[in-house]
Design an enzyme around this catalytic site. Structure first.
Site, short mmCIF file in Angstrom:
data_model
loop_
_atom_site.label_atom_id
_atom_site.label_comp_id
_atom_site.label_asym_id
_atom_site.label_seq_id
_atom_site.Cartn_x
_atom_site.Cartn_y
_atom_site.Cartn_z
N GLU A 199 -21.44 -6.22 40.97
CA GLU A 199 -22.22 -6.19 41.76
C GLU A 199 -22.56 -4.57 42.05
OE1 GLU A 199 -21.63 -10.30 43.87
OE2 GLU A 199 -20.57 -8.25 44.57
N HIS A 205 -14.17 -6.85 45.34
CA HIS A 205 -14.99 -6.76 45.91
C HIS A 205 -15.86 -5.72 46.35
CE1 HIS A 205 -19.28 -7.50 48.40
NE2 HIS A 205 -18.72 -8.79 47.47
P1 13P Z 1 -25.66 -11.71 48.43
O1 13P Z 1 -25.61 -12.37 47.55
O2 13P Z 1 -25.63 -11.74 49.75
O3 13P Z 1 -26.76 -9.99 47.85
O4 13P Z 1 -23.60 -10.71 48.41
C1 13P Z 1 -23.22 -10.70 46.99
C2 13P Z 1 -22.07 -10.72 46.92
O5 13P Z 1 -21.60 -9.75 48.02
C3 13P Z 1 -20.95 -11.97 46.26
O6 13P Z 1 -20.01 -11.38 46.15
#
Ligand code: 13P
Length: 231
Positions: A152, A94
């Site tokens: 992401e 992540h």
């Molecule tokens: P948000 O949905 O709060 O933007 O976070 C996304 C995330 O990092 C999921 O791993």
């Protein structure tokens, strides 16, 4: 309908009382066909939440891991320990692990190699196409460990600024065609970054999107069910 995934990453945002209450509330969620729901609470409450959700269709997964097995690594968590309490899947790489805990691409990819050679499934997060170690994946993928990728973009995480569907489709399609050219099949690709009940339907049903990795909205029962019901 193709299998869709909704994964809630609770990060470090909920205390014990709120985590357990949310897990209790989640028990009432009715399983929809072809929708897989997974949640990743903080390590501390994993055991309690596994017990709360044991007889439901919601899976509990880990947010990360450090090493494969037991050893002298103060503060670390190993796959074998996670397995012992009933887990079989983890998130890895992540962007908050990379930026806030200084996990370098090399460290993350070393862990990817470890997890792909274990019996754990893994959701590998990337914030750009270039970050994906396609060769490593090609060389280590096997039938014991299922790989999921999650796009992401850092700028979309927790900002309320979702990437446009066109942008998501462009990146997912690029990843998908590279996987295809390497003859790597059946890798779900999720999107994460400010997903909420208002935008989830469009994102989840976009081309080459298999589901969503949700942060903030997954820690609120109404928002989480709103996303699930939007499919
Ligand atoms: P948000 O949905 O709060 O933007 O976070 C996304 C995330 O990092 C999921 O791993």
């Amino acid at each position: 309908m193709k299998q869709k995934y909704i994964v809630g990453n609770w990060k470090m945002t909920l205390n014990k009382k709120d985590s357990l209450k949310l897990a209790e509330d989640i028990r009432s969620i009715e399983k929809k066909d072809n929708v897989s729901i997974e949640i990743a609470p903080t390590y501390l409450y994993l055991q309690d939440i596994i017990e709360i959700l044991i007889d439901t269709d919601v899976s509990v997964i880990s947010q990360n891991f450090d090493y494969e097995s037991l050893g002298s690594f103060t503060g670390g968590i190993s796959l074998t320990q996670l397995e012992e309490i009933g887990l079989s899947k983890t998130i890895l790489g992540h962007s908050e692990r990379r930026s806030k805990f200084n996990e370098s691409n090399e460290m993350v990819d070393k862990k990817l190699e470890i997890v792909l050679n274990s019996n754990f499934d893994v959701i590998y997060c990337f914030d750009s196409y270039e970050q994906i170690p396609f060769d490593l994946i090609k060389n280590n993928l096997n039938s014991n460990s299922k790989l999921t990728l999650a796009y992401e973009p850092t700028w979309a995480i927790g900002t309320g600024e979702t990437a446009s569907v066109e942008h998501i489709v462009e990146i997912h399609s690029k990843v998908s065609s590279t996987l295809e050219s390497l003859n790597i099949k059946d890798i779900p690709i999720l999107y994460g970054g400010s997903v909420n009940p208002a935008n989830s339907n469009q994102i989840i049903h976009a081309n080459n999107v298999d589901g969503v990795l949700v942060g903030g909205a997954s820690t609120n029962f109404d928002q989480l069910t709103g996303i699930i019901n939007s499919i």
